[in-house]
Design a protein around this motif. Structure first.
Motif, short mmCIF file in Angstrom:
data_model
loop_
_atom_site.label_atom_id
_atom_site.label_comp_id
_atom_site.label_asym_id
_atom_site.label_seq_id
_atom_site.Cartn_x
_atom_site.Cartn_y
_atom_site.Cartn_z
N VAL A 155 -44.59 -70.71 -43.68
CA VAL A 155 -43.21 -71.18 -43.83
C VAL A 155 -42.42 -70.19 -44.66
CG1 VAL A 155 -43.90 -73.60 -43.63
CG2 VAL A 155 -43.70 -72.56 -45.91
N ALA A 209 -37.31 -68.81 -40.85
CA ALA A 209 -36.70 -69.78 -39.92
C ALA A 209 -37.80 -70.65 -39.29
CB ALA A 209 -35.94 -69.01 -38.83
N PRO A 210 -37.57 -71.93 -39.09
CA PRO A 210 -36.34 -72.67 -39.34
C PRO A 210 -36.25 -73.24 -40.75
CG PRO A 210 -37.90 -74.13 -38.27
CD PRO A 210 -38.60 -72.79 -38.44
N PHE A 211 -37.20 -72.88 -41.65
CA PHE A 211 -37.25 -73.52 -42.98
C PHE A 211 -36.28 -72.87 -43.96
CE2 PHE A 211 -41.38 -73.69 -40.85
CZ PHE A 211 -41.40 -75.06 -40.59
N ASP A 212 -35.58 -71.83 -43.52
CA ASP A 212 -34.63 -71.15 -44.39
C ASP A 212 -33.27 -71.87 -44.44
OD1 ASP A 212 -34.04 -70.56 -41.77
OD2 ASP A 212 -33.70 -68.41 -42.10
N GLN A 213 -33.20 -73.05 -43.81
CA GLN A 213 -31.99 -73.87 -43.85
C GLN A 213 -32.02 -74.76 -45.09
OE1 GLN A 213 -29.82 -73.55 -41.10
NE2 GLN A 213 -31.33 -71.95 -40.64
N GLU A 248 -31.41 -77.79 -45.45
CA GLU A 248 -32.01 -79.13 -45.23
C GLU A 248 -33.47 -79.18 -45.62
OE1 GLU A 248 -30.98 -80.01 -40.90
OE2 GLU A 248 -29.86 -78.23 -41.55
N ALA A 249 -34.20 -78.10 -45.39
CA ALA A 249 -35.66 -78.10 -45.61
C ALA A 249 -36.01 -78.27 -47.09
CB ALA A 249 -36.28 -76.82 -45.07
N GLY A 270 -33.26 -71.41 -48.37
CA GLY A 270 -34.05 -70.25 -47.96
C GLY A 270 -34.82 -69.56 -49.06
#
Ligand code: SAM
Length: 231
Positions: free
Chosen positions: A8, A39-43, A45-46, A112
């Motif tokens: 991640v 990505a996609p954990f660099d948003q 929301e994560a 991120g």
């Protein structure tokens, strides 16, 4: 049966080589780094909610110690490198699936990016998952471990005046607690337990972008000789 996992994120760490990294997290509070999420954990929301948490568990890959053939027994450095133990009785880096786990302090959360300290992770370490530390479940007052019953004994760290000045200069340039980092890591005595160094023998390791050199003027004591830019 096999499963696939993918990182991640990756750690940007003060530790550029394995030598002189503390054997567990929290032993060097000045050891800092940034976990850069992919990505996609660099948003945002994560990591939403993570700012309410002081520490996190990181599950990661010992990417510089991966092996094809699983070992059943290992020789932990903590036991002097001579005594072998079942791999599952140790936190050795050479282990099935090469998975490590560390509790680290979470200093800052950004979309991120997680700013972490008290780390025992090499630069570039791939992180497989991040979980909040949950004190009521993770602190076990009655826990015991007779193999590793207490933190390693610390040894005294002294400085040559010039080396301390060099370290203070680099600390300012890097905006990092470099003097504390060097002292905290060297106090763990990174030398392999089986080596009995003469006072002439010099050791070295890289922290951030500086090379640190030291020797053992007498048993149980380190003197830092030089702190210079690496390369
Ligand atoms: N806290 C973790 C655990 O218990 O799973 C790591 C313990 S392991 C004994 C700590 C050592 O792993 C450090 O001293 C360092 O030399 C080594 N290390 C850290 N990151 C690594 C990586 N990405 N690949 C290989 N070795 C690593």
């Amino acid at each position: 049966m096999s499963y696939q996992v993918s990182p991640v994120g990756f750690v940007r760490s003060c530790f550029k080589e394995k030598f002189a990294i503390p054997r567990q997290p929290q032993l060097a509070p000045a050891a800092r780094g940034v976990l850069e999420l992919v990505a996609p954990f660099d948003q945002g929301e994560a990591v939403q909610g993570l700012e309410q948490v002081s520490h996190v568990w990181l599950l990661f890959l010992f990417h510089q110690a991966l092996e094809d053939k699983p070992r059943l027994k290992v020789r932990p450095p903590r036991l002097g490198g001579n005594t072998s133990m079942g791999v599952f009785a140790t936190r050795a880096t050479h282990r099935p699936n090469g998975i490590g786990q560390s509790v680290v302090k979470l200093d800052k959360v950004e979309p991120g990016r997680l700013w972490i300290s008290g780390i025992d992770l090499l630069d570039g370490t791939p992180v497989l998952d991040i979980k909040p530390y949950v004190p009521y479940a993770d602190i076990i007052d009655s826990a015991t471990n007779s193999i590793a019953s207490s933190a390693p004994q610390l040894i005294a760290v002294q400085w040559l005046k010039t080396a301390l000045q060099q370290a203070q200069g680099h600390a300012q340039r890097l905006d990092e607690p470099l003097v504390e980092l060097i002292e905290q890591c060297l106090a763990q005595d990174p030398r392999p337990a089986y080596q009995v160094p003469t006072s002439e023998r010099e050791y070295g390791a890289q922290f951030w972008d500086v090379d640190v050199r030291w020797h053992y003027p007498e048993p149980g004591m380190i003197c830092v000789l030089e702190v210079v830019c690496a390369n």
